[in-house]
Design a protein around this motif. Structure first.
Motif, short mmCIF file in Angstrom:
data_model
loop_
_atom_site.label_atom_id
_atom_site.label_comp_id
_atom_site.label_asym_id
_atom_site.label_seq_id
_atom_site.Cartn_x
_atom_site.Cartn_y
_atom_site.Cartn_z
N TYR A 74 -28.94 -32.43 -35.34
CA TYR A 74 -28.88 -31.30 -34.40
C TYR A 74 -28.73 -30.03 -35.22
CZ TYR A 74 -28.60 -33.94 -30.05
OH TYR A 74 -28.90 -34.74 -28.97
N GLN A 75 -29.83 -29.33 -35.37
CA GLN A 75 -29.82 -28.06 -36.10
C GLN A 75 -30.36 -26.97 -35.17
OE1 GLN A 75 -30.20 -28.26 -40.58
NE2 GLN A 75 -31.95 -29.51 -39.98
N ASP A 76 -29.54 -25.96 -34.93
CA ASP A 76 -29.96 -24.89 -34.04
C ASP A 76 -29.11 -23.65 -34.34
OD1 ASP A 76 -30.74 -23.19 -32.05
OD2 ASP A 76 -30.20 -24.50 -30.38
N ASN A 77 -29.72 -22.63 -34.90
CA ASN A 77 -28.99 -21.40 -35.17
C ASN A 77 -29.39 -20.26 -34.24
OD1 ASN A 77 -31.53 -20.74 -36.12
ND2 ASN A 77 -30.95 -20.68 -38.27
N SER A 78 -29.89 -20.64 -33.06
CA SER A 78 -30.34 -19.64 -32.09
C SER A 78 -29.21 -19.09 -31.23
CB SER A 78 -31.40 -20.24 -31.17
OG SER A 78 -30.83 -21.25 -30.33
N GLY A 79 -28.03 -19.72 -31.33
CA GLY A 79 -26.90 -19.30 -30.50
C GLY A 79 -26.70 -20.17 -29.28
N SER A 80 -27.61 -21.12 -29.06
CA SER A 80 -27.51 -22.00 -27.89
C SER A 80 -26.89 -23.35 -28.23
CB SER A 80 -28.89 -22.19 -27.27
OG SER A 80 -29.78 -22.79 -28.20
N PHE A 81 -26.36 -23.47 -29.41
CA PHE A 81 -25.77 -24.73 -29.87
C PHE A 81 -24.53 -25.05 -29.03
CE2 PHE A 81 -23.44 -27.59 -32.57
CZ PHE A 81 -24.40 -28.24 -33.34
N SER A 82 -24.49 -26.25 -28.43
CA SER A 82 -23.36 -26.66 -27.60
C SER A 82 -22.68 -27.86 -28.25
CB SER A 82 -23.82 -27.03 -26.19
OG SER A 82 -22.73 -27.53 -25.44
N LEU A 83 -21.61 -27.60 -28.98
CA LEU A 83 -20.91 -28.65 -29.70
C LEU A 83 -20.38 -29.70 -28.75
CD1 LEU A 83 -19.63 -29.84 -32.26
CD2 LEU A 83 -17.70 -28.28 -31.91
N GLU A 84 -19.70 -29.27 -27.69
CA GLU A 84 -19.08 -30.22 -26.76
C GLU A 84 -20.10 -31.15 -26.13
OE1 GLU A 84 -18.66 -27.00 -26.79
OE2 GLU A 84 -16.55 -26.74 -27.37
N LYS A 85 -21.23 -30.61 -25.72
CA LYS A 85 -22.27 -31.43 -25.08
C LYS A 85 -22.84 -32.46 -26.06
CE LYS A 85 -26.60 -31.06 -22.49
NZ LYS A 85 -27.63 -30.12 -21.93
N ILE A 86 -23.06 -32.03 -27.30
CA ILE A 86 -23.62 -32.95 -28.30
C ILE A 86 -22.64 -34.09 -28.59
CG2 ILE A 86 -24.35 -33.17 -30.70
CD1 ILE A 86 -25.33 -30.24 -30.48
N LEU A 87 -21.36 -33.76 -28.74
CA LEU A 87 -20.37 -34.79 -29.02
C LEU A 87 -20.25 -35.79 -27.88
CD1 LEU A 87 -17.51 -32.64 -30.64
CD2 LEU A 87 -19.27 -33.99 -31.79
#
Length: 301
Positions: A29-42
């Motif tokens: 999961y690589q995303d530096n656009s600002g839409s990265f959702s840590l909680e959702k990925i975990l």
């Protein structure tokens, strides 16, 4: 086969670096656009056993979303963003990536010093607006000036070695007693009061948080330059604000991790976006070390 999760919201890594590892199934999961959702990925990957990550909010609440987690590989030297107590209680091993920066961060710290001492940012801004009469921006000659380095680890020593070429006089404060030909050890208060340029090169922990604060920033030699290429929280923000606005510090340079806009309003502050380490050479070393660390861990299974 171990289930690995690679989380990264900063500079992208090549996604083939683990292809040769037969005992690892790596989800990227690589995303530096600002839409990265840590909680959702975990929550989506709650069967993760190995987490490979950069700066993330890995507190107990987020880590508890991964009940099978056994190993965290931080691609950074710093690990203060990981709840180490939770990891200890849940038998989760945490490993960082030390000394991958080589000379890069030390060189960047010296570049910040030079930019501040020579007023490079002021000159560049004014000249681009057509103003060549820059008499209000008078620089500092570095030869013979006193330097204080707080934290004489690998980066601190590299900075000291570079500064020898400027004929600067180096003193340092360090948690433990250390003898080196690169400078003279002293206490923090003496360092602050005598130094024309101060470098912070420390990890963040309970002892170093706000090591520069309202209580001791007033001891700094008036007109000094403060450079921080370590975690932001080594400096109490309001103390930095006062020192810059009051003129106690003539200039400061920070390799800022935070995206807090309050820093943008401070005068005579040079900001870079936590990219002191980001050179081709350093990035190559980092990737190699991360791959080797994961390889060594998987050999036990």
């Amino acid at each position: 086969m171990k289930k690995c999760l690679f989380l990264n919201n900063r500079e992208p890594y090549p996604e083939d670096i683990f292809n040769h590892l037969s005992h690892a199934n790596v989800v990227w999961y690589q995303d530096n656009s600002g839409s990265f959702s840590l909680e959702k990925i975990l929550e989506t990957h709650n069967d993760t056993e190995i987490l490979i990550t950069t700066f993330m909010n890995l507190d107990a609440s987020n880590l508890s979303k991964l009940p099978q987690l056994e190993f965290i590989l931080a691609t950074t030297t710093e690990t203060s963003y990981i709840d180490r107590e939770y990891c200890h209680q849940n038998n989760i091993k945490v490993v960082n990536t030390p000394k991958y920066t080589g000379a890069s961060v030390a060189e960047h710290a010296v570049a910040l010093m030079l930019s501040a001492a020579k007023r490079i940012v002021d000159f560049n801004t004014k000249v681009r607006s057509g103003d060549f009469q820059l008499f209000e921006h008078q620089g500092m000659e570095l030869s013979g000036k006193k330097v204080g380095i707080i934290g004489m680890g690998d980066i601190g020593k590299r900075i000291a070695k570079i500064l020898q070429g400027f004929e600067m006089k180096v003193k340092y404060s360090n948690r433990s007693q250390l003898t080196t030909s690169l400078g003279i050890q002293t206490d923090l208060n003496t360092l602050l009061s005598e130094s024309d340029v101060i470098f912070l090169t420390l990890p963040l922990n309970q002892d170093t948080k706000n090591i520069i604060n309202f209580q001791n920033i007033s001891q700094i030699k008036k007109g000094a330059i403060l450079i921080n290429i370590s975690p932001d929280k080594l400096i109490e923000f309001n103390a930095l604000k006062w020192a810059l606005e009051d003129g106690k510090l003539s200039y400061a340079g920070v390799d800022l991790l935070s995206e807090d806009e309050k820093y943008f309003q401070l005068p005579n502050l040079i900001i870079t976006p936590r990219r002191g380490w980001y050179t081709k050479e350093s990035f190559t070393r980092r990737i190699k070390m991360v791959v080797e660390t994961l390889t060594n861990y998987l050999r036990n299974f």
